[in-house]
Design an enzyme around this catalytic site. Sequence first.
Site, PDB file in Angstrom:
ATOM      1  N   LYS A 105      38.305  12.531  89.838  1.00 27.81           N
ATOM      2  CA  LYS A 105      39.561  12.142  90.494  1.00 27.81           C
ATOM      3  C   LYS A 105      40.465  13.383  90.607  1.00 27.81           C
ATOM      4  O   LYS A 105      39.955  14.477  90.811  1.00 27.81           O
ATOM      5  CB  LYS A 105      40.237  10.991  89.744  1.00 27.81           C
ATOM      6  CG  LYS A 105      39.238   9.882  89.406  1.00 27.81           C
ATOM      7  CD  LYS A 105      39.874   8.635  88.913  1.00 27.81           C
ATOM      8  CE  LYS A 105      38.793   7.668  88.449  1.00 27.81           C
ATOM      9  NZ  LYS A 105      39.245   6.309  88.331  1.00 27.81           N
ATOM     10  N   GLU A 155      40.230   3.382  94.814  1.00 28.23           N
ATOM     11  CA  GLU A 155      41.554   4.035  94.832  1.00 28.23           C
ATOM     12  C   GLU A 155      41.900   4.525  96.236  1.00 28.23           C
ATOM     13  O   GLU A 155      43.057   4.495  96.641  1.00 28.23           O
ATOM     14  CB  GLU A 155      41.579   5.183  93.806  1.00 28.23           C
ATOM     15  CG  GLU A 155      41.590   4.637  92.386  1.00 28.23           C
ATOM     16  CD  GLU A 155      40.999   5.572  91.336  1.00 28.23           C
ATOM     17  OE1 GLU A 155      40.769   6.750  91.625  1.00 28.23           O
ATOM     18  OE2 GLU A 155      40.752   5.089  90.216  1.00 28.23           O
ATOM     19  N   GLU A 171      31.521  -1.149  91.616  1.00 25.07           N
ATOM     20  CA  GLU A 171      32.611  -0.864  90.686  1.00 25.07           C
ATOM     21  C   GLU A 171      33.629  -1.994  90.718  1.00 25.07           C
ATOM     22  O   GLU A 171      34.511  -2.018  91.596  1.00 25.07           O
ATOM     23  CB  GLU A 171      33.322   0.433  91.084  1.00 25.07           C
ATOM     24  CG  GLU A 171      32.430   1.647  91.080  1.00 25.07           C
ATOM     25  CD  GLU A 171      33.231   2.915  90.842  1.00 25.07           C
ATOM     26  OE1 GLU A 171      32.966   3.588  89.845  1.00 25.07           O
ATOM     27  OE2 GLU A 171      34.142   3.211  91.630  1.00 25.07           O
ATOM     28  N   SER A 178      34.607   2.079  83.497  1.00 25.16           N
ATOM     29  CA  SER A 178      34.704   2.320  82.053  1.00 25.16           C
ATOM     30  C   SER A 178      33.348   2.538  81.371  1.00 25.16           C
ATOM     31  O   SER A 178      33.130   2.093  80.249  1.00 25.16           O
ATOM     32  CB  SER A 178      35.493   1.193  81.377  1.00 25.16           C
ATOM     33  OG  SER A 178      36.814   1.147  81.895  1.00 25.16           O
ATOM     34  N   GLY A 211      34.168   7.780  85.675  1.00 23.47           N
ATOM     35  CA  GLY A 211      35.467   8.434  85.872  1.00 23.47           C
ATOM     36  C   GLY A 211      35.916   9.163  84.624  1.00 23.47           C
ATOM     37  O   GLY A 211      35.443  10.253  84.301  1.00 23.47           O
TER      38      GLY A 211
HETATM   39  C1  PEP Z   1      35.612   5.683  88.808  1.00 23.07           C
HETATM   40  O1  PEP Z   1      36.468   6.542  88.937  1.00 23.07           O
HETATM   41  O2  PEP Z   1      34.858   5.442  89.743  1.00 23.07           O
HETATM   42  C2  PEP Z   1      35.506   4.985  87.524  1.00 23.07           C
HETATM   43  C3  PEP Z   1      34.553   4.104  87.373  1.00 23.07           C
HETATM   44  O3  PEP Z   1      36.429   5.311  86.558  1.00 23.07           O
HETATM   45  P1  PEP Z   1      36.342   4.951  84.980  1.00 23.07           P
HETATM   46  O4  PEP Z   1      34.958   5.330  84.527  1.00 23.07           O
HETATM   47  O5  PEP Z   1      37.407   5.790  84.367  1.00 23.07           O
HETATM   48  O6  PEP Z   1      36.575   3.494  84.852  1.00 23.07           O
END
Ligand code: PEP
Length: 247
Positions: A11, A96, A166, A211, A232
């Site tokens: 990100k 996002e 996701e 996560s 992420g």
């Molecule tokens: C992502 O950014 O696609 C994501 C899954 O973030 P996180 O692993 O922090 O939940």
Amino acid sequence: MRKKVIAGNWKMNKNAVEAENYINELKELVKDSTNEVVVCVPFIALCKAINAAKETNIKIGAQNMHFEEKGAYTGEISPKMLRDIGVEYVIIGHSERREYFNESDETVNKKLKSAFEYGLKPILCVGETLTQREEGITKAWVTNQVRLALDGLTNEQIGNTIIAYEPIWAIGTGKTASSEDANEVIRWIREEIKNICREVAENVIIQYGGSVKSENAKELFEMSDIDGGLVGGASLIAEEFAKIVNY
Ligand code: PEP
């Protein structure tokens, strides 16, 4: 057998020097992995990351792109620009981007087609909100997102699209979908791809994201239909990301 693809999504984190240091650290930690290792870094860090990843098994990706090759699109980066500097992967339609930057199923579809046109490997993100899950419309929502994203792609392009399932409520929240729930949605996605193009459906790599960390990676990635993850927060520390890659 499908390869596992473990991709990090930084990100809006890390500068170019931090990216170089990270790749130098990560390359030693993942050098024996047979999984595909991808790190998606901010635009300004791409060149340094690509240089640092040369002659390693780490692939570098971008987190977004415009669908046009060039033109009056102030502030945008084109797929050709990415390809010209050696980028291999690109994340398309992250939740996002859909939420904060008005990306629609239509622009996601255009970006997918354009990514293939310029030789980039797209990681297409789909997923439902908590409200949608509670309303029981996860299957309809996610399979519709997949259908609209893949509309008009050739069979070969569909086969080469990596999909990241996701659930939005699991991104950056510390809440992970249970491995059974994630596997079930990924199975629905594969069924949908079968409806569109039966020949390639079994080849499509479908990741889970939300996560993922070193403590839950093994359980998730050993499920029958989960072909790795989009990671992420836990990808920001090389040692932690390496543990996920080497789950
Ligand atoms: C992502 O950014 O696609 C994501 C899954 O973030 P996180 O692993 O922090 O939940």
